[in-house]
Scaffold this motif. Structure first.
Motif, mmCIF file in Angstrom:
data_model
loop_
_atom_site.group_PDB
_atom_site.id
_atom_site.type_symbol
_atom_site.label_atom_id
_atom_site.label_comp_id
_atom_site.label_asym_id
_atom_site.label_seq_id
_atom_site.Cartn_x
_atom_site.Cartn_y
_atom_site.Cartn_z
ATOM 1 N N LYS A 36 0.830 -1.209 0.000
ATOM 2 C CA LYS A 36 0.000 0.000 0.000
ATOM 3 C C LYS A 36 0.863 1.258 0.000
ATOM 4 C CE LYS A 36 -3.855 2.254 2.386
ATOM 5 N NZ LYS A 36 -3.255 3.598 2.295
ATOM 6 N N LEU A 37 1.923 1.244 0.800
ATOM 7 C CA LEU A 37 2.833 2.380 0.839
ATOM 8 C C LEU A 37 3.444 2.623 -0.541
ATOM 9 C CD1 LEU A 37 4.638 4.515 2.260
ATOM 10 C CD2 LEU A 37 6.213 2.638 2.797
ATOM 11 N N ILE A 38 3.907 1.540 -1.176
ATOM 12 C CA ILE A 38 4.529 1.670 -2.502
ATOM 13 C C ILE A 38 3.534 2.248 -3.502
ATOM 14 C CG2 ILE A 38 5.484 0.362 -4.443
ATOM 15 C CD1 ILE A 38 6.667 -1.588 -2.332
ATOM 16 N N ARG A 39 2.325 1.727 -3.490
ATOM 17 C CA ARG A 39 1.316 2.187 -4.461
ATOM 18 C C ARG A 39 0.872 3.618 -4.175
ATOM 19 N NH1 ARG A 39 -1.215 -3.784 -4.403
ATOM 20 N NH2 ARG A 39 -0.447 -4.494 -6.442
ATOM 21 N N ASP A 40 0.738 3.964 -2.905
ATOM 22 C CA ASP A 40 0.374 5.345 -2.568
ATOM 23 C C ASP A 40 1.443 6.318 -3.055
ATOM 24 O OD1 ASP A 40 -1.951 4.469 -1.394
ATOM 25 O OD2 ASP A 40 -1.235 4.680 0.679
ATOM 26 N N LYS A 41 2.702 5.939 -2.873
ATOM 27 C CA LYS A 41 3.795 6.787 -3.339
ATOM 28 C C LYS A 41 3.815 6.867 -4.872
ATOM 29 C CE LYS A 41 6.097 7.943 0.489
ATOM 30 N NZ LYS A 41 6.560 9.306 0.835
ATOM 31 N N GLN A 42 3.536 5.750 -5.533
ATOM 32 C CA GLN A 42 3.483 5.747 -6.993
ATOM 33 C C GLN A 42 2.420 6.709 -7.499
ATOM 34 O OE1 GLN A 42 2.827 1.582 -7.727
ATOM 35 N NE2 GLN A 42 5.009 1.091 -7.870
ATOM 36 N N ALA A 43 1.276 6.703 -6.831
ATOM 37 C CA ALA A 43 0.180 7.574 -7.254
ATOM 38 C C ALA A 43 0.562 9.045 -7.148
ATOM 39 C CB ALA A 43 -1.067 7.277 -6.418
ATOM 40 N N LYS A 44 1.497 9.348 -6.249
ATOM 41 C CA LYS A 44 1.936 10.737 -6.058
ATOM 42 C C LYS A 44 3.221 11.034 -6.830
ATOM 43 C CE LYS A 44 0.090 10.744 -1.329
ATOM 44 N NZ LYS A 44 0.438 10.819 0.118
ATOM 45 N N GLY A 45 3.721 10.047 -7.567
ATOM 46 C CA GLY A 45 4.959 10.248 -8.302
ATOM 47 C C GLY A 45 6.176 10.330 -7.408
ATOM 48 N N GLN A 46 6.135 9.650 -6.255
ATOM 49 C CA GLN A 46 7.215 9.719 -5.278
ATOM 50 C C GLN A 46 7.874 8.356 -5.100
ATOM 51 O OE1 GLN A 46 5.212 11.072 -1.739
ATOM 52 N NE2 GLN A 46 5.028 13.195 -2.467
ATOM 53 N N ASN A 47 9.070 8.387 -4.540
ATOM 54 C CA ASN A 47 9.758 7.150 -4.180
ATOM 55 C C ASN A 47 9.290 6.657 -2.821
ATOM 56 O OD1 ASN A 47 11.461 6.953 -6.474
ATOM 57 N ND2 ASN A 47 12.831 8.500 -5.593
ATOM 58 N N ALA A 48 9.293 5.332 -2.654
ATOM 59 C CA ALA A 48 9.070 4.715 -1.343
ATOM 60 C C ALA A 48 10.422 4.255 -0.821
ATOM 61 C CB ALA A 48 8.110 3.537 -1.451
ATOM 62 N N VAL A 49 10.819 4.779 0.326
ATOM 63 C CA VAL A 49 12.133 4.466 0.889
ATOM 64 C C VAL A 49 11.938 3.464 2.029
ATOM 65 C CG1 VAL A 49 14.261 5.391 1.852
ATOM 66 C CG2 VAL A 49 12.892 6.789 0.279
ATOM 67 N N LEU A 50 12.460 2.260 1.830
ATOM 68 C CA LEU A 50 12.217 1.171 2.768
ATOM 69 C C LEU A 50 13.503 0.764 3.475
ATOM 70 C CD1 LEU A 50 9.998 -1.200 0.555
ATOM 71 C CD2 LEU A 50 9.243 0.652 2.069
ATOM 72 N N GLY A 51 13.418 0.538 4.776
ATOM 73 C CA GLY A 51 14.487 -0.083 5.540
ATOM 74 C C GLY A 51 14.174 -1.556 5.697
ATOM 75 N N LEU A 52 15.068 -2.424 5.262
ATOM 76 C CA LEU A 52 14.786 -3.853 5.212
ATOM 77 C C LEU A 52 15.679 -4.638 6.169
ATOM 78 C CD1 LEU A 52 14.365 -4.355 1.360
ATOM 79 C CD2 LEU A 52 12.619 -3.838 3.076
ATOM 80 N N ALA A 53 15.135 -5.765 6.610
ATOM 81 C CA ALA A 53 15.834 -6.639 7.556
ATOM 82 C C ALA A 53 16.131 -7.980 6.895
ATOM 83 C CB ALA A 53 14.975 -6.849 8.798
ATOM 84 N N THR A 54 17.022 -8.729 7.509
ATOM 85 C CA THR A 54 17.353 -10.066 7.036
ATOM 86 C C THR A 54 17.054 -11.074 8.144
ATOM 87 O OG1 THR A 54 19.630 -9.596 7.677
ATOM 88 C CG2 THR A 54 19.070 -9.351 5.352
ATOM 89 N N GLY A 55 17.426 -12.322 7.913
ATOM 90 C CA GLY A 55 17.160 -13.368 8.890
ATOM 91 C C GLY A 55 15.887 -14.125 8.525
ATOM 92 N N VAL A 56 15.532 -15.077 9.354
ATOM 93 C CA VAL A 56 14.377 -15.935 9.079
ATOM 94 C C VAL A 56 13.074 -15.147 9.139
ATOM 95 C CG1 VAL A 56 13.065 -17.920 9.920
ATOM 96 C CG2 VAL A 56 15.559 -18.000 9.911
ATOM 97 N N THR A 57 12.980 -14.181 10.051
ATOM 98 C CA THR A 57 11.700 -13.518 10.328
ATOM 99 C C THR A 57 11.043 -12.900 9.101
ATOM 100 O OG1 THR A 57 12.407 -13.098 12.599
ATOM 101 C CG2 THR A 57 10.565 -11.794 11.774
ATOM 102 N N PRO A 58 11.758 -12.127 8.252
ATOM 103 C CA PRO A 58 11.064 -11.467 7.151
ATOM 104 C C PRO A 58 10.910 -12.307 5.886
ATOM 105 C CG PRO A 58 13.317 -10.700 7.218
ATOM 106 C CD PRO A 58 13.157 -11.669 8.360
ATOM 107 N N ILE A 59 11.360 -13.552 5.879
ATOM 108 C CA ILE A 59 11.350 -14.336 4.638
ATOM 109 C C ILE A 59 9.952 -14.434 4.047
ATOM 110 C CG2 ILE A 59 11.605 -16.688 3.748
ATOM 111 C CD1 ILE A 59 14.158 -16.955 5.348
ATOM 112 N N SER A 60 8.950 -14.707 4.872
ATOM 113 C CA SER A 60 7.592 -14.843 4.341
ATOM 114 C C SER A 60 7.024 -13.512 3.857
ATOM 115 C CB SER A 60 6.667 -15.445 5.404
ATOM 116 O OG SER A 60 7.046 -16.772 5.700
ATOM 117 N N VAL A 61 7.479 -12.416 4.460
ATOM 118 C CA VAL A 61 7.069 -11.089 3.966
ATOM 119 C C VAL A 61 7.601 -10.888 2.554
ATOM 120 C CG1 VAL A 61 7.291 -8.597 4.301
ATOM 121 C CG2 VAL A 61 6.947 -10.098 6.273
ATOM 122 N N TYR A 62 8.866 -11.202 2.356
ATOM 123 C CA TYR A 62 9.461 -11.040 1.028
ATOM 124 C C TYR A 62 8.809 -11.976 0.011
ATOM 125 C CZ TYR A 62 13.005 -8.425 3.604
ATOM 126 O OH TYR A 62 13.647 -7.514 4.411
ATOM 127 N N ALA A 63 8.479 -13.184 0.438
ATOM 128 C CA ALA A 63 7.810 -14.120 -0.473
ATOM 129 C C ALA A 63 6.456 -13.565 -0.919
ATOM 130 C CB ALA A 63 7.630 -15.475 0.207
#
Length: 639
Positions: A36-63
């Motif tokens: 939703k954040l990415i799409r909202d920013k796209q609608a405004k012609g803006q970049n979405a700046v994300l801080g990302l994590a590694t490890g087992v925890t975020p794997i399903s989010v990335y999938a």
């Protein structure tokens, strides 16, 4: 009114917490917010700046983000990413590199501009690190800061690699990793000695500047540190507590990770409860342990002074409550884990009929059977039941390389002594001697080395099961395909794993199945193996009548025991039985002095098992029950 009730229920929590039934549902929800954040920013012609994590925890989010890209046209063209951290030193192509992790889990599968990806550089010289960190911070600031920061949490309470002692205003920098953090990473590196001592990490101050922060945590292993982070006092010893100062943070947890929070562990302290039997049993056991009094000695003041007045008012005399719960716990204790022949089984954990049961013990690794339930295993055999044991995986990654050489040397000497030609063995041995010194951490072994390691584990399992009293034709080696990768990272479960399990179950047609219900197993194998068994039984139940009379009992492994209120069958062990169990564990010589993957607990597996079984018996003793040397505990699973 609902809002007031929620505030009352969460009054110990110092930041917002949302709890989902499982990691998959939670990950889908987090991915939806990112999308939703990415799409909202796209609608405004803006970049979405994300801080990302590694490890087992975020794997399903990335999938899920990859799925949204492929199936729902989510574009990442306007996304700029900054990763939290990277080990130092670290080559980007290394198996443990976070560059490689992010490529494999996310970046290789989406349409992100590679120029928009930023990950700390583990190849820098030490002299260049300070300038790099300043530049990393500056680039984030030039982009207006992070829109959203994703976090996990380490068992030290670290976020990113901000270990205990980190300052709340810290920036991106080189840090020294805590010993526990390195122990937790040991399996990925083939041993703690191979884990880098340092890392480059975003600072807590950098994280704090994000306009939205989501910290995710899954499984009961994270529950103690989650409680400290959410309900504890601000402390440099638990860096995640600094997130309590942010107005833009939310913890997203699965139910096991949230289990130590007050509203889940002791809900009677924060709200009026619906007192079903399970909650009543949990509360009375907690009260007895909290005040240090056997259950039958609890009095009304104990209830009233510890948040349980409502229970006393709702259900009358507390002594009657005490007797009810005491009797329920008493009925979990049995010396007859296969059921007592000819006895009234209405108050016993297992059925009396049939008197001789077909039982199958599933062991994820070749030693889990004797470590986890060796006393019960031998009791079932001694009492005449038709017992089988099934070793689900070969366990071939958990053998030292020098053991391989020792066994092959023995084989060469034996072949020569018997007058045979050991030329081929000598050639294989020479290849092993050349390969092992050059092997990188967690590099897959050669097929020959994997085979020897598997043979070592197999012969040890045979020795342990024979010591427990089993004939060889009741000992089954399944070698489930998902495990046989030669690497620490395993393949996804396939239909073949389930079909092999179904075939064995059809062969035995058990009335009892014992399986490892140790879902906090740090290696992850136990829950995978358990889910295979459950799926096999569910499929068989649709067509086979015997499954309706099959009970599934869960045991716990070397790491944790069931909570007392969860235990449905407790099998007491005499001192002699404890010693017999120890000798059965000793048959697994490759897992001693020490094991390849001991985890953070440096005790040997037999010591962990004895300490855990003794602790279970002592917990029962403190509640007012008979004093036993040890107890093995089980919980029934309804499939």
């Amino acid at each position: 009114m609902a809002r007031l009730n929620l505030l009352e229920e969460t009054r110990y929590e110092k930041l917002p917490v949302t709890v989902y039934p499982n990691p998959i549902e939670a990950s889908i929800a987090v991915a939806a917010r990112i999308a939703k954040l990415i799409r909202d920013k796209q609608a405004k012609g803006q970049n979405a700046v994300l801080g990302l994590a590694t490890g087992v925890t975020p794997i399903s989010v990335y999938a899920e983000l990859v799925r949204l890209h492929r199936e729902e046209a989510l574009s990442f063209k306007n996304v700029i990413t900054f990763n939290l951290d990277e080990y130092y030193p670290m080559q980007p192509a290394a198996a443990q590199s976070y560059v490689r992790f992010m490529n494999e889990q996310l970046f290789d599968h989406i349409d992100i501009d590679r120029a928009n990806i930023h990950i700390p550089d583990g190849t820098l010289t030490q002299e260049d690190i300070v300038a790099f960190c300043v530049s990393y911070e500056k680039r984030i600031e030039e982009l207006g800061g992070l829109d959203l920061q994703i976090l996990g949490i380490g068992r030290t309470g670290h976020i990113g690699f901000n270990e205990p002692g980190s300052a709340p205003n810290s920036g991106t920098r080189l840090v020294t990793l805590d010993d526990m953090t390195r122990a937790d990473a040991a399996r990925d590196f083939g041993g703690k000695q191979n884990v880098p001592a340092k890392a480059i990490t975003m600072g807590i101050g950098t994280i704090f500047k994000a306009r939205e922060i989501i910290l995710m945590a899954w499984n009961s292993k994270k529950a103690p540190i989650v409680k400290k982070a959410v309900e504890g006092e601000l402390s440099a010893e638990v860096p995640a507590t600094y997130l309590q100062l942010s107005d833009n943070v939310e913890f997203i947890l699965d139910e096991p990770a949230a289990s130590q929070l007050t509203r889940f562990k002791t809900p009677w302290l924060v709200k009026d409860c619906v007192w079903d039997n399970e909650l009543k049993k949990k509360a009375v056991i907690w009260l007895a342990e909290h005040v240090g009094t056997p259950i039958l000695k609890l009095v009304a003041d104990d209830y009233n002074n510890h948040g349980m007045a409502q229970l006393a008012v709702d259900q009358g005399l507390v002594y009657n409550i005490n007797i009810d719960i005491f009797n329920q716990i008493q009925h979990t204790i049995t010396g007859w884990p296969g059921g007592k022949p000819g006895a009234d089984d209405t108050q016993r954990p297992e059925r009396a009929s049939p008197e001789k049961k077909r039982s199958i013990i599933f062991s994820p690794h070749p030693d889990d059977d004797v470590i986890s339930m060796g006393g019960t295993f031998m009791r079932l055999v001694d009492q005449g039941h038709d017992v089988h044991v099934a070793y689900q995986t070969s366990g071939n990654t958990a053998v030292w390389d020098d053991d391989v050489l020792r066994y092959v040397e023995f084989a060469i000497d034996f072949e020569q002594k018997m007058g045979g030609d050991a030329t081929r063995l000598k050639s294989i041995y020479a290849d092993m001697r050349a390969f092992i010194p050059q092997k990188l951490p967690n590099q897959p072994d050669t097929p020959e080395i994997r085979d020897v390691k598997g043979f070592i584990r197999k012969t040890e399992a045979l020795a342990g099961a024979r010591f427990a009293g089993l004939a060889d034709h009741h000992i089954h080696f399944m070698a489930l395909p998902f495990y046989e990768t030669g690497k620490v990272k395993k393949n996804p479960v396939s239909d073949e794993d389930i079909k092999l399990t179904m075939q064995l179950l059809q062969q035995v047609k058990p009335q009892q199945v014992f399986a490892a219900g140790d879902f906090a197993d740090p290696h992850g194998t136990h829950i995978v193996c358990f889910n295979i068994i459950v799926e096999a039984l569910r499929r068989l139940r649709q067509t086979e009548e015997w499954v309706k009379d099959c009970w599934l009992w869960m045991y716990r492994g070397a790491w944790f025991e069931f909570e007392t209120h969860e235990i449905e069958m407790a099998v007491p062990l005499s001192p002699d039985e404890v010693l017999r169990k120890r000798y059965a564990i000793f048959k697994h010589q490759s897992q001693k002095d020490p094991a390849v993957f001991p985890g953070e607990d440096q005790r040997e597996f037999w010591q962990r098992a004895e300490d855990r079984n003794r602790d279970t018996a002592e917990r029962y003793d403190r509640l007012g029950f008979a004093e036993y040397a040890a107890m093995e505990a089980f919980k029934r699973y309804y499939f």
